[in-house]
Design an enzyme around this catalytic site. Structure first.
Site: not given
Length: 514
Positions: A91, A166, A190
Site C-alpha cells: 500500500k 482505504s 481499511s
C-alpha cells in the site's frame, strides 16, 4: 504443481503457498513468477487501477536476489522463508526506500523516501519481490478508494463498483490476480472491508504486533498494518513475515504471537472446532442498513461453525451503539495533528500564494489548499475543531471515555466467548458515486470500527455471494490471540470451499486482458 500449472496464466492464479511450493521444488524461478505477475498487471491494471507505481526493473532485481538466496540455501542447507521469491504489493501509505510513496495525495506527489518502513525491511529480508505500490483513499481517509488524488480503483468483480477502502488497491490487486499477497493498513476497517467486497482475506493484527514505523500516520492510536491475500493460509504466511517487535515503534509489543501459518495448517488437518465458544455480536447481527443477502450469508456460515463443533451463542456489547460516533471524533482529531507536518516548508509540495505577501502562514495555506483533497480537508477541519479550546472535553475527551467503555464490553465478552463474529460489512460493493454523502460512507464502518477502538485482532474472509457480489465474514479475538482468528478462519474457509467446490474467486467474472 504439475507441468500444466507452470503457464503464466495458471501461475498467477495459484495461491501464494502453491507458488512457494513450486519455487522450493525448482519448478519455477522467482524471476519467472514475478514476470508473470508483471505481465498480468500490464494486461488488466489499466481497467482495475490497483497500482499507483510499478517498478518492473526493481521487482525483477528483487526476484533475482530471491533466486540467489534459494540457491545458496540449497547449497548450504540453510532455511529461507517459505514465501521467499513470492511477489507482493505494498500500500502506498508505507514508505519504500528509492521508490515513490505518495499516500495517494498531491502533497506528496513524487516523494521518494530515504528509508524503508520496518515491515518493508522484513519483506526484503525474506526476499519477497515488491511489484509496486497500491492505490488508496488519500492518507487512508475513505472507504471506497474513490478519494485518491491519482484516480479511483475498481472492483475486479464489477469495474463499476468500489473495491472498498482505504486499502482498496491492495485488495483489488489480490482479487484481480495481479499479486498473490499484499500489505494494507487498517484504521477503522481499511483492510477487512476491502477484503470483504472483493472476495479476499484480510487481517487486522493485534495493535502493536506489526510495526507502524515508516507507515505514514493517519490516526496513530488506531493505525494497524496487516496482510491481505486470497486464502487464510496465504494471509498467515505474510503475517509471519511482516510481524516483528520494533524498538523504533513505541507501541510495538515484544511478546507478539508468531507462527500463524503453523496454526492454519494444524486447523486444516483437524477441521474441528469442538469446545470453541463463538459469540455472535448482537448489535452487529443485521438490522437497519444491512442487506438481507449479507445477513443470510453470515448465518449460513454460522451453521458451518456449529457443524465443526463450535458452540454459538449471542453476546451483547452494549456500548457499540456509540462506537461509530466516538471513532469519528478520535480519528479526525489524531489525523489533523498528524497532517500538520505537511506545511510546505520541510518536504513535499510547496505552493506560494498567487497574491499578497509570501509568509509562512500564506505558504502553508496555499500548499494545503492545493495539496489536500476534499475528504482530507473535511477530516482536518473536524479534528481541529474537536481539539480546540472549549470543545476538547465535550468531544475528544468524551469520545475517549466511550472508547474505554467499548474496551470494557470486549473484556466482558471474552468471559463468554473465545471469538466474536459478525458480518464484515453491512452491504456489498456499491457503485461509484453512490455514497457521495460522507455520512453515508462513514456509517458503513459500523461493523469494523470496534476492533480498532479496542485494539483487538480481526479477520475478514469470504462467506458467499449476495446478488453476485462477495460477502465477508468477520472474526474477532482477544489481544495477542491472533492465532484464534486463523484457526477459526482456516476451518470455516475449508468448509465453505468444500461447499462451493473451490475458491469463491473462481466464480468472479473474467477480466478482459489486453
Amino acid at each position: 504443481m504439475n507441468s500444466d500449472t507452470t503457464t503464466a496464466a495458471a501461475l498467477v492464479r495459484a495461491s501464494a503457498a502453491q507458488q512457494a511450493a513450486a519455487l522450493a521444488a525448482g519448478e519455477v524461478s522467482s524471476r519467472e513468477l514475478t514476470s508473470a505477475h508483471l505481465d498480468r498487471i500490464a494486461a488488466v491494471d489499466g481497467a482495475v487501477g490497483a497500482f499507483l507505481d510499478v517498478d518492473a526493473e526493481k521487482a525483477l532485481a528483487d526476484a533475482d536476489a530471491a533466486d540467489a538466496a534459494r540457491r545458496q540455501a540449497d547449497a548450504t542447507g540453510e532455511r529461507v522463508a517459505e514465501l521467499t521469491g513470492v511477489p507482493t504489493a505494498v500500500k502506498d501509505l508505507i514508505v519504500t526506500h528509492g521508490q515513490v510513496t505518495t499516500a495517494a495525495s498531491r502533497i506528496l506527489e513524487g516523494w521518494v523516501p530515504p528509508y524503508d518502513a520496518t515491515l518493508v525491511k522484513n519483506l526484503r529480508a525474506a526476499h519477497l519481490p515488491i511489484l509496486g505500490k497500491t492505490n488508496l483513499d488519500e492518507f487512508a481517509m475513505g472507504g471506497s478508494t474513490e478519494h485518491s488524488a491519482f484516480g479511483r480503483t475498481a472492483n475486479p468483480w464489477d469495474l463499476e463498483r468500489i473495491p472498498g477502502g482505504s486499502s482498496g488497491g491492495s485488495a483489488a490487486a489480490v482479487g484481480a490476480f495481479e499479486a498473490p499477497v499484499a500489505v494494507g493498513t487498517d484504521t477503522g476497517g481499511s483492510i477487512r472491508q476491502p477484503a470483504a467486497v472483493t472476495g479476499t482475506v484480510g487481517v487486522k493484527p493485534t495493535y502493536g504486533t506489526v510495526s507502524r514505523f515508516g507507515v505514514i500516520a493517519m490516526a496513530s492510536s488506531l493505525d494497524t498494518p496487516g496482510p491481505m491475500a486470497r486464502t487464510v493460509l496465504d494471509t498467515a504466511l505474510l503475517h509471519d513475515v511482516i510481524a516483528s517487535y520494533d524498538p523504533l515503534d513505541s507501541t510495538s509489543l515484544p511478546d507478539a504471537p508468531r507462527g500463524m501459518a503453523e496454526v492454519v495448517r494444524a486447523a486444516q488437518a483437524g477441521a474441528d472446532l469442538s469446545g470453541l465458544r463463538v459469540g455472535v455480536i448482537a448489535e452487529l447481527d443485521g438490522g437497519e442498513g444491512y442487506q438481507s443477502g449479507v445477513v443470510d450469508s453470515f448465518h449460513a456460515a454460522l451453521e458451518l461453525l456449529q457443524e465443526a463443533g463450535a458452540a454459538v451463542e449471542t453476546v451483547s456489547l452494549p456500548h457499540l451503539e456509540y462506537a461509530l460516533d466516538a471513532y469519528y471524533l478520535i480519528m479526525p482529531a489524531e489525523a489533523s495533528s498528524n497532517l500538520a507536518r505537511y506545511d510546505g516548508m520541510r518536504y513535499g509540495l510547496r505552493v506560494e500564494p498567487a497574491e499578497g505577501p509570501v509568509t509562512a502562514e500564506t505558504v502553508m495555506s496555499a500548499t494545503r489548499g492545493a495539496g489536500f483533497g476534499d475528504e482530507v480537508k473535511r477530516r482536518i477541519i473536524l479534528g481541529t475543531h474537536v481539539l480546540s479550546a472549549g470543545y476538547y472535553d465535550a468531544y475528544y475527551g468524551s469520545a475517549q471515555k466511550v472508547r474505554t467503555l467499548v474496551q470494557r464490553d470486549f473484556a466482558a465478552a471474552w468471559q463468554q466467548a473465545d471469538v466474536l463474529v459478525s458480518p464484515t460489512a453491512p452491504v456489498t460493493a456499491y457503485r461509484f458515486g453512490e455514497k457521495d454523502d460522507p455520512l453515508a460512507m462513514y456509517k458503513l464502518d459500523v461493523t469494523t470500527i470496534p476492533a480498532n477502538l479496542a485494539g483487538v485482532p480481526a479477520m475478514s474472509l469470504p462467506s458467499g455471494l449476495s446478488d453476485g457480489l462477495p460477502v465477508g465474514f468477520q472474526i474477532l479475538a482477544p489481544q495477542r490471540a491472533d492465532d484464534r482468528l486463523y484457526r477459526v478462519g482456516a476451518v470455516l474457509e475449508q468448509m465453505l470451499e468444500n461447499k462451493w467446490g473451490g475458491h469463491l474467486l473462481a466464480q468472479a467474472p473474467e477480466l478482459e486482458v489486453k
